[in-house]
Design an enzyme around this catalytic site. Structure first.
Site, PDB file in Angstrom:
ATOM      1  CE  LYS A 131       4.982  21.025  19.253  1.00  8.93           C
ATOM      2  NZ  LYS A 131       3.512  20.916  19.067  1.00  8.93           N
ATOM      3  CB  SER A 215       3.000  23.800  16.801  1.00  8.23           C
ATOM      4  OG  SER A 215       2.619  23.055  17.582  1.00  8.23           O
ATOM      5  CB  SER A 239       0.220  21.324  16.917  1.00  6.93           C
ATOM      6  OG  SER A 239      -0.173  22.609  16.631  1.00  6.93           O
TER       7      SER A 239
END
Lengths: 563, 563
Positions: A131, A215, A239
């Site tokens: 990420k 996310s 997330s």
């Protein structure tokens, strides 16, 4: 002051320019109305059979080949780089591309093996995606902020730009992993969808009408398209779990302090009432266990002050397996929580829960009800904690170039509010601790009626009221966020796909409140058809081994029909 | 509104009235100029030989007798109640007296033993004193605040008054301990001395010109006078270690989350950047190990959401013992930190450190230097964190009756300041984490020069610049408070007594700054003569077993000449 739009586009173009010409899609992608699903056969058409073989092998299978030099690390890296490039062109899932560095690293690993006759470490040659909160040398970390382009977390001239690496990055390199790309996030990280002013919207590859989730949305989409065998996301309200669920993946939100967050970029860094945690996502539980176990072998507690000294505990896996093997009376006991009393999940989710309950019973295990301290209290605290700084941090970052806040974030952070004071924060922390204590005692108390002498082994519940969110319709996060306040180790279990012929609208339903009505109305069987449906498996604090093992047992019983 | 002075005096008188007439001192205590030291022979004159035998047996010795019914729990309880009553009359160390309940509990334990032929638990019949933050049924918790009299933590009509018990109290009862009194604290808890508007000042029993220390001051004085074999204090900046040192006791500040704080009263509750921790004090390391081990057998992590699941680990003790036994090359390595660069400790402390270094070398172990990241940075963060709420919490509590703030607290909290905002708190938390990381890596790095392959085993350093503070002259807390920011497990090692003939004033010394000058000037060999002198033994996070074992080894080598 340069224009935020131009800056964002220039960044996007410069990253896209790193895709080798040979890997560009030959024609523009058809619209979702024509090609809803770009997984499986669709993406395979652009790959060689050998590339498909490699990229459709799970992480455990890959390292079996790479740590024995059966497969060259270079070939594996190249195959995943190619597939990741395709994935990005299809659903916008990458922020940073460093295929060249990855292939170079892979060659060094191959040389190492040739020289020493053994792998560098347990993850020798395994590509891992990250990420875009991880700092990796050679590339930027924008976290989706235009204002962070060319900076280190929004600051210029720190000397850390494109040089500094997060603690876990160092550890993954030590283990022999190959890092090759960083994946998309919504700017601020505070959304269940992934959208920003650099790469736009990250779509769900299984059903491009829907969100990939957020996310850690890029991870979800990329791994679903098998452009990466395993990746790391973060979770402060769902997330990791949201996009694991939306993309039919396994994923785990470990308890805070199990894996090293040290040296990562973050939003509202230093807010320590609910900590964001880092955890892996993959196509198999085996892959999750592999990377967690490997990371813990690096003793991250010696390099991250927030990590607890808890090595991987095989015996905790074994305890579950022993219960299962024991047969008569040797049951696992699951608490089923169909909802939190505030919103009713959509039909596919309710069906998925039924499927899991039936599977549990078929396996000879047991289900009990779950009537914990009111989740409304918990969620009120979560929302307050997310809003401690009144939006100061995210408005500052967006304000650097004056870029607009994307809609899914604006619903919560749109209007800047007064900051909480120290006394107000303390009062919330006390209420949080009291809630944790009550929940803990409620869980302890279940030992009286499980019939095993033990408290409930895990809770099964939806983690979102829908299979996947429709764009800008992520209207309720309460089903995932309570886990963060309680800091429970929680895995995602993919269950099934939306089937419009079964999962029909419950026309007679009277919503309980406006949010419930929104959720109810946003379900459209036609639009959702084919989307992934999952639930979450919730264990107590630091029960990662147990939760993963239980999830694996259920996943095996559900069968591999999902992905 | 009733007068705070009258309310405080009435409370004091009502507690004193619970001392049986037969236990009152026959004549007023002579002034300190005539009777500086009230320990040992002085207090013994008011006790029977049997009472002396019982109360001068350490906790391990006591339970050897009580868990075999060699001694009746009732007789033990009564002896300690008597001695505690005497101690309180000599130095003002108690806030709450519940001797009747204790003797009643002891009788029930004796009955239990008679019926079942075995003890109730590992602490069967062991009297334990508690700092006045623990809630115990039947009595109040004032924490030294006049405004808390007749309330539950300042609130009336909560239904918890005199009924609610803290988690650890429940656990101690389960283990068979006898609770009999609660000990004095400075109101607010934020001082190295103990003084409040209810009981006045808690004096050091070994040298009544000096402070007993704070904030768990009553524990220090009471245990030093052997009015309790073991007690529990709390520590957010030194509040266990300071008074352990001032009173020649062993004590440990465990890492936060090792022992249960759940359900205790506190100042600035909910401030979670530096957590106050609870830990035991006693005359022997054996006593500390006994109570910690016993408490952990209660699985406090199932009842306190902030407790880590770390049972007592015998193997961690054994690892130390194995190193020591190994002989050649099997050395422990100690880092010696004589000061923190800001103030120079007074002569007795410097001598004590020399004594410890010589002892370490005599035992065949090794000492190395310690040049960590600047402590000034750390202490600046500590002071900011203590001041997050600008004094709101303590001013509110003192404001209930409008009572004046005592001088040692006023130096820090006297003037109410602006509260920190969420963003400011987050920024401090980030700096704290960075400092922790640097310190951690510095400690890791010592492995390169210890010669053992291991990093330094423990740090030895002063925990205060003086043997004990003179009233209202506790001018520097930096030597104890840095440990709290880093959350290290830290024990106190009593070393020697001030000897005016050796510990002379260093007349040629030029102080480095005004604080250093205050410390330098406040040393008066005549006044300090006979006071206890100690150092602290600092281990890493959650190394309680290791730290206690090392401290025991050093304490045994130093000999039992101190107490």
């Amino acid at each position: 002051m340069a224009n935020w739009k131009e800056l964002g586009e220039a960044k996007r173009d410069s990253v896209n320019a790193l895709i080798p010409k040979a890997w560009l899609l030959p024609t523009p992608l058809p619209p979702p109305t024509e090609q809803r699903d770009v997984t499986g056969k669709y993406i395979q058409q652009f790959l060689t059979p050998r590339e498909i073989e490699i990229t459709e092998t799970d992480a455990v299978g890959i390292i079996k080949n790479t740590t024995t030099a059966t497969w060259k690390a270079r070939e594996v890296a190249e195959a995943f780089c190619h597939r990741a490039a395709l994935a990005h062109q299809m659903v916008h899932c990458l922020h940073e591309i460093f295929f060249e560095a990855a292939i170079n690293d892979a060659e060094l690993l191959d040389e190492y093996y040739a020289q020493h006759g053994k792998p560098l470490g347990p993850l020798h040659g395994l590509p891992i995606s990250l990420k875009d909160q991880f700092h990796v040398r050679g590339v930027e970390t924008t976290m989706g902020y235009v204002g962070w382009i060319g900076t280190f977390e929004g600051k210029k001239g720190t000397g850390k730009e494109k040089v500094y690496e997060s603690e876990m990055v160092t550890e993954l390199r030590n283990l022999g992993a190959i890092l090759f790309c960083k994946t998309s996030v919504p700017h601020t990280l505070m959304a269940g969808e992934t959208i920003n002013n650099i790469i736009g919207y990250t779509w769900n590859p299984k059903n491009r009408h829907l969100a990939a989730g957020g996310s850690s949305g890029g991870e979800g989409a990329l791994i679903r398209l098998k452009g990466s065998p395993v990746g790391f996301g973060t979770d402060i309200g769902g997330s990791i779990r949201i996009l694991a669920a939306f993309n039919g993946l396994y994923g785990i939100r470990p308890s805070s302090g199990r894996l090293p967050y040290e040296g990562m970029a973050n939003s509202m860094d230093g807010q320590n009432s609910i900590l964001s945690v880092v955890g892996p996502l993959a196509n198999s539980i085996g892959a999750l266990k592999l990377v967690i176990k490997s990371l813990l072998s690096q003793q991250p507690w010696l390099h991250d002050p927030l990590v607890a000294k808890i090595p991987w505990r095989d015996e905790k896996e074994q305890e579950v397996l022993d219960i299962v093997k024991a047969g008569n009376g040797g049951q696992l006991v699951f608490a089923i929580m169909p909802d939190d009393g505030f919103v009713r999940p959509q039909p596919p989710i309710r069906r998925a829960l039924d499927v899991v309950v039936k599977t549990i019973e078929k396996l000879g295990h047991k289900v009990v009800d779950w009537n914990p301290p009111a989740h409304a209290r918990c969620n009120e605290l979560v929302f307050k904690i997310w809003g401690f700084d009144g939006g100061e941090d995210v408005h500052t970052a967006l304000g650097l170039p004056g870029e607009p806040m994307c809609a899914p974030v604006a619903s919560f952070y749109g209007i800047k509010k007064e900051q909480y004071t120290a006394s107000q924060i303390s009062a919330i922390n006390v209420l949080k601790r009291q809630y944790q204590k009550e929940y803990m005692e409620y869980w302890n108390g279940t030992a009286s009626h499980t019939g095993t002498g033990r408290p409930v082994d895990a809770i099964i519940s939806p983690l979102a009221p829908f299979a996947a969110a429709r764009p800008d319709m992520y209207d309720y996060t309460g089903l995932s966020a309570w886990v963060n306040l309680l800091d429970y180790s929680t895995a995602v279990l993919p269950v099934t796909l939306v089937d419009k012929s079964i999962d029909v609208v419950d026309v007679g339903y009277t919503p309980k409140n406006p949010t419930d009505e929104k959720i109810h109305r946003s379900y459209d069987p036609e639009l959702y058809d084919g989307a992934h449906v999952a639930v979450q498996v919730i264990g107590r604090r630091f029960q990662e081994e147990k939760v993963l093992t239980i999830t694996e047992i259920l996943g095996d019983a559900l069968g591999k029909h999902v992905v």
